[in-house]
Design an enzyme around this catalytic site. Structure first.
Site, PDB file in Angstrom:
ATOM      1  N   CYS A 117       0.850  -1.188   0.000  1.00 59.24           N
ATOM      2  CA  CYS A 117       0.000   0.000   0.000  1.00 59.24           C
ATOM      3  C   CYS A 117       0.886   1.238   0.000  1.00 59.24           C
ATOM      4  O   CYS A 117       1.799   1.351   0.814  1.00 59.24           O
ATOM      5  CB  CYS A 117      -0.895   0.003   1.238  1.00 59.24           C
ATOM      6  SG  CYS A 117      -1.923   1.486   1.368  1.00 59.24           S
ATOM      7  N   CYS A 131      -7.547  -0.721   0.893  1.00 57.19           N
ATOM      8  CA  CYS A 131      -6.604  -1.290   1.854  1.00 57.19           C
ATOM      9  C   CYS A 131      -7.349  -1.448   3.173  1.00 57.19           C
ATOM     10  O   CYS A 131      -7.935  -0.485   3.677  1.00 57.19           O
ATOM     11  CB  CYS A 131      -5.411  -0.360   2.028  1.00 57.19           C
ATOM     12  SG  CYS A 131      -4.330  -0.854   3.398  1.00 57.19           S
ATOM     13  N   CYS A 139      -8.586  -4.509 -10.538  1.00 54.14           N
ATOM     14  CA  CYS A 139      -8.118  -3.478 -11.452  1.00 54.14           C
ATOM     15  C   CYS A 139      -7.719  -2.273 -10.600  1.00 54.14           C
ATOM     16  O   CYS A 139      -8.585  -1.576 -10.055  1.00 54.14           O
ATOM     17  CB  CYS A 139      -9.256  -3.125 -12.418  1.00 54.14           C
ATOM     18  SG  CYS A 139      -8.765  -2.032 -13.745  1.00 54.14           S
ATOM     19  N   CYS A 180      -5.693   0.960   6.117  1.00 53.66           N
ATOM     20  CA  CYS A 180      -5.748   2.435   6.143  1.00 53.66           C
ATOM     21  C   CYS A 180      -6.867   2.997   5.279  1.00 53.66           C
ATOM     22  O   CYS A 180      -6.978   4.210   5.139  1.00 53.66           O
ATOM     23  CB  CYS A 180      -4.410   3.020   5.709  1.00 53.66           C
ATOM     24  SG  CYS A 180      -4.129   2.990   3.929  1.00 53.66           S
ATOM     25  N   CYS A 200       0.208   3.064   3.623  1.00 54.64           N
ATOM     26  CA  CYS A 200       0.585   2.512   4.931  1.00 54.64           C
ATOM     27  C   CYS A 200       1.613   1.396   4.858  1.00 54.64           C
ATOM     28  O   CYS A 200       2.037   0.885   5.895  1.00 54.64           O
ATOM     29  CB  CYS A 200      -0.661   2.038   5.688  1.00 54.64           C
ATOM     30  SG  CYS A 200      -1.343   0.480   5.076  1.00 54.64           S
TER      31      CYS A 200
HETATM   32 FE    FE Z   1      -2.951   1.057   3.417  1.00 53.20          FE
END
Ligand code: FE
Length: 143
Positions: free
Chosen positions: A59, A108, A131, A111, A62
């Site tokens: 990510c 995610c 995607c 976060c 985070c």
């Molecule tokens: Fe994240």
């Protein structure tokens, strides 16, 4: 009430919670718009749409590992596409009714960064196409 004026919520448990000011300080303007405001990068313009490098896509916000290059495939869409996340707990999904379509948004789980959407037209083994936006990801190449 504008989102920027919302009261800051402190981090609890394993969740990463930051104010817009903190995200803006950490991300580029494009990354902020895409990852924190559910934006979409233009097809064939992102950093990873054609990347074949082996590694793990974390990510961008985070740092949590989200997708492995082993599950990345060329969907022809111009966005990095995967058949599955590294584990089912890493990402969350939510119904997205914007733009007169019903789609499933992928976030995610740690976060709440907007990653992209998931569609049921992917290849085996899952039949899913995650995607995603390159701007929400950060590739950590294999040694
Ligand atoms: Fe994240």
């Amino acid at each position: 009430m504008d989102k920027a004026q919302q009261v800051e919520v402190p981090s609890t448990g394993d969740k990463v919670v930051k104010s817009d000011a903190e995200w803006r300080a950490q991300l580029s303007p494009d990354e902020f718009k895409i990852a924190r405001r559910a934006g979409t990068e233009r097809a064939f313009t992102g950093e990873y749409w054609d990347t074949k490098t082996k590694g793990v896509y974390n990510c961008r916000c985070c740092g949590t590992p989200l997708f492995d290059s082993e599950t990345k495939y060329d969907s022809g869409t111009g966005w990095p596409s995967f058949t599955e996340p590294v584990n089912t707990d890493a990402v969350a999904t939510k119904q997205d009714r914007s733009w007169f379509m019903v789609r499933t948004e992928v976030l995610c789980a740690r976060c709440d960064a907007h990653l992209g959407h998931v569609f049921p037209d992917g290849p085996e083994p899952t039949g899913l196409r995650f995607c995603l936006n390159s701007a929400s990801l950060d590739l950590e190449p294999e040694e």
